[in-house]
Write a protein that holds these residues in place. Structure first.
Motif, short mmCIF file in Angstrom:
data_model
loop_
_atom_site.label_atom_id
_atom_site.label_comp_id
_atom_site.label_asym_id
_atom_site.label_seq_id
_atom_site.Cartn_x
_atom_site.Cartn_y
_atom_site.Cartn_z
N VAL A 55 0.85 -1.19 0.00
CA VAL A 55 0.00 0.00 0.00
C VAL A 55 0.89 1.24 0.00
O VAL A 55 1.91 1.28 0.69
N ILE A 56 0.50 2.24 -0.77
CA ILE A 56 1.17 3.54 -0.73
C ILE A 56 0.25 4.52 -0.01
O ILE A 56 -0.89 4.72 -0.44
N LEU A 57 0.73 5.08 1.10
CA LEU A 57 -0.04 6.07 1.86
C LEU A 57 0.41 7.43 1.33
O LEU A 57 1.51 7.89 1.63
N MET A 58 -0.43 8.06 0.51
CA MET A 58 -0.01 9.19 -0.31
C MET A 58 -0.63 10.52 0.10
O MET A 58 -1.85 10.68 0.12
N ASP A 59 0.23 11.50 0.44
CA ASP A 59 -0.22 12.86 0.70
C ASP A 59 -0.55 13.52 -0.64
O ASP A 59 -0.13 13.04 -1.70
N ILE A 60 -1.31 14.62 -0.61
CA ILE A 60 -1.68 15.28 -1.86
C ILE A 60 -0.76 16.45 -2.20
O ILE A 60 -0.08 16.46 -3.21
N ARG A 61 -0.70 17.44 -1.33
CA ARG A 61 0.05 18.66 -1.64
C ARG A 61 1.52 18.49 -1.27
O ARG A 61 1.87 18.44 -0.09
N MET A 62 2.36 18.40 -2.29
CA MET A 62 3.80 18.26 -2.09
C MET A 62 4.54 19.01 -3.20
O MET A 62 3.98 19.23 -4.27
N PRO A 63 5.81 19.39 -2.95
CA PRO A 63 6.58 20.09 -3.97
C PRO A 63 7.00 19.15 -5.10
O PRO A 63 6.94 17.93 -4.96
N GLN A 64 7.44 19.75 -6.20
CA GLN A 64 7.91 19.05 -7.40
C GLN A 64 6.78 18.33 -8.15
O GLN A 64 6.51 18.62 -9.30
N LEU A 65 6.12 17.39 -7.47
CA LEU A 65 5.00 16.68 -8.08
C LEU A 65 4.04 16.30 -6.97
O LEU A 65 4.43 15.67 -5.99
N ASP A 66 2.77 16.70 -7.10
CA ASP A 66 1.83 16.41 -6.02
C ASP A 66 1.48 14.92 -5.98
O ASP A 66 1.81 14.15 -6.88
N GLY A 67 0.80 14.53 -4.90
CA GLY A 67 0.51 13.12 -4.68
C GLY A 67 -0.39 12.50 -5.73
O GLY A 67 -0.21 11.34 -6.10
N LEU A 68 -1.35 13.28 -6.22
CA LEU A 68 -2.26 12.73 -7.23
C LEU A 68 -1.55 12.54 -8.56
O LEU A 68 -1.80 11.56 -9.28
N GLY A 69 -0.64 13.44 -8.89
CA GLY A 69 0.16 13.28 -10.11
C GLY A 69 1.06 12.06 -9.99
O GLY A 69 1.22 11.29 -10.94
N ALA A 70 1.66 11.89 -8.79
CA ALA A 70 2.52 10.72 -8.56
C ALA A 70 1.71 9.44 -8.64
O ALA A 70 2.15 8.44 -9.22
N MET A 71 0.50 9.46 -8.06
CA MET A 71 -0.36 8.28 -8.09
C MET A 71 -0.69 7.89 -9.53
O MET A 71 -0.62 6.70 -9.90
N GLU A 72 -1.04 8.86 -10.34
CA GLU A 72 -1.39 8.58 -11.73
C GLU A 72 -0.20 7.99 -12.48
O GLU A 72 -0.35 7.07 -13.29
N ALA A 73 1.01 8.50 -12.19
CA ALA A 73 2.21 7.98 -12.85
C ALA A 73 2.49 6.55 -12.40
O ALA A 73 2.81 5.67 -13.22
N ILE A 74 2.36 6.30 -11.11
CA ILE A 74 2.61 4.96 -10.56
C ILE A 74 1.61 3.95 -11.12
O ILE A 74 1.97 2.85 -11.55
N LEU A 75 0.33 4.33 -11.13
CA LEU A 75 -0.70 3.42 -11.63
C LEU A 75 -0.58 3.21 -13.13
O LEU A 75 -1.01 2.18 -13.66
N GLY A 76 -0.01 4.19 -13.82
CA GLY A 76 0.22 4.03 -15.24
C GLY A 76 1.27 2.96 -15.52
O GLY A 76 1.24 2.27 -16.54
N GLN A 77 2.22 2.81 -14.59
CA GLN A 77 3.28 1.82 -14.73
C GLN A 77 2.87 0.47 -14.14
O GLN A 77 3.15 -0.58 -14.72
N VAL A 78 2.24 0.52 -12.96
CA VAL A 78 1.83 -0.71 -12.27
C VAL A 78 0.37 -0.53 -11.82
O VAL A 78 0.10 -0.10 -10.70
#
Length: 225
Positions: A55-78
């Protein structure tokens, strides 16, 4: 996942104090191990690929790339990665984007420790997890959806077999595969097979979207408070 296998969790939050608090909460549960920690979305993508957490416990507002953008990238790969979004913000824009982006759950940082631990285990076991506040917002939104959306959901549900509708109704009640198997006297493998077919027929990315269609299609009736 075996009941004896600890749930490995990747913590993603830009606030070191928040991560320390989450670390303390998760460390209190012997059924959870912390696979790693990331302070931004870019680092989260890197660690998710390398550590393969349950499980990835993901915050939303973060620098460089927010959590939702990171989630979409991760789910795009796996695509099978399970992401539980954790934030202090309950605005509907975040809820909608998290749900449509493939999150398995959405919890507020104001949630109690037991509620958070329960959500992590639920997501790891294949169930959806929404904090009570978020669940009420989602249900209120379902009550207010337009007739066309309801008709589409009913048509999708009608395309399921009787057994698939039974499984979907229990998904809408946030039951895991193991719980559904016990309720319907099926093997867990059989339930997983039904879930694969259900998601395909509904065009849903995950159990959260399937559960919403169950509400919209009238299989599960939201309880009024």
């Amino acid at each position: 996942m075996s009941m004896d296998t600890p749930v490995s969790v990747l913590l993603v939050d830009d606030d070191a104090l928040i991560r320390a608090g989450l670390r303390a909460i998760l460390s209190s549960d012997p059924g959870i191990v912390i696979a790693g920690e990331a302070e931004n979305g870019v680092r989260a993508i890197e660690l998710a690929a390398r550590l393969d957490p349950s499980v990835i416990l993901m915050d939303i507002r973060m620098p460089q790339l927010d959590g939702l953008g990171a989630m979409e990238a991760i789910l795009g790969q796996v695509p099978e990665t399970k992401v539980l979004v954790l934030t202090t913000f309950g605005e509907e824009e975040y809820i909608d984007r998290a749900m449509s982006g493939g999150a398995c759950g959405f919890m507020l940082k104001s949630s109690g420790p037991e509620e958070l631990l329960g959500a992590i285990h639920a997501v790891a076991e294949g169930a959806a997890a929404l904090s009570p506040r978020i669940a009420r917002r989602v249900i209120d939104k379902v009550r207010g959806i337009d007739t066309a959306a309801q008709a589409r959901a009913r048509a999708l549900v009608h395309g399921l077999t009787v057994r698939e509708r039974e499984v979907l109704a229990l998904v809408g009640q946030s039951l895991s595969n193991a719980e559904i198997a016990a309720r319907l006297v099926l093997t867990e493998a059989t339930v997983k097979g039904h879930m694969t077919a259900i998601l395909l027929k509904l065009g849903a990315r995950n159990r959260v979207e399937a559960a919403l269609i169950a509400y919209q299609g009238g299989i599960v009736t939201p309880r009024r408070r």
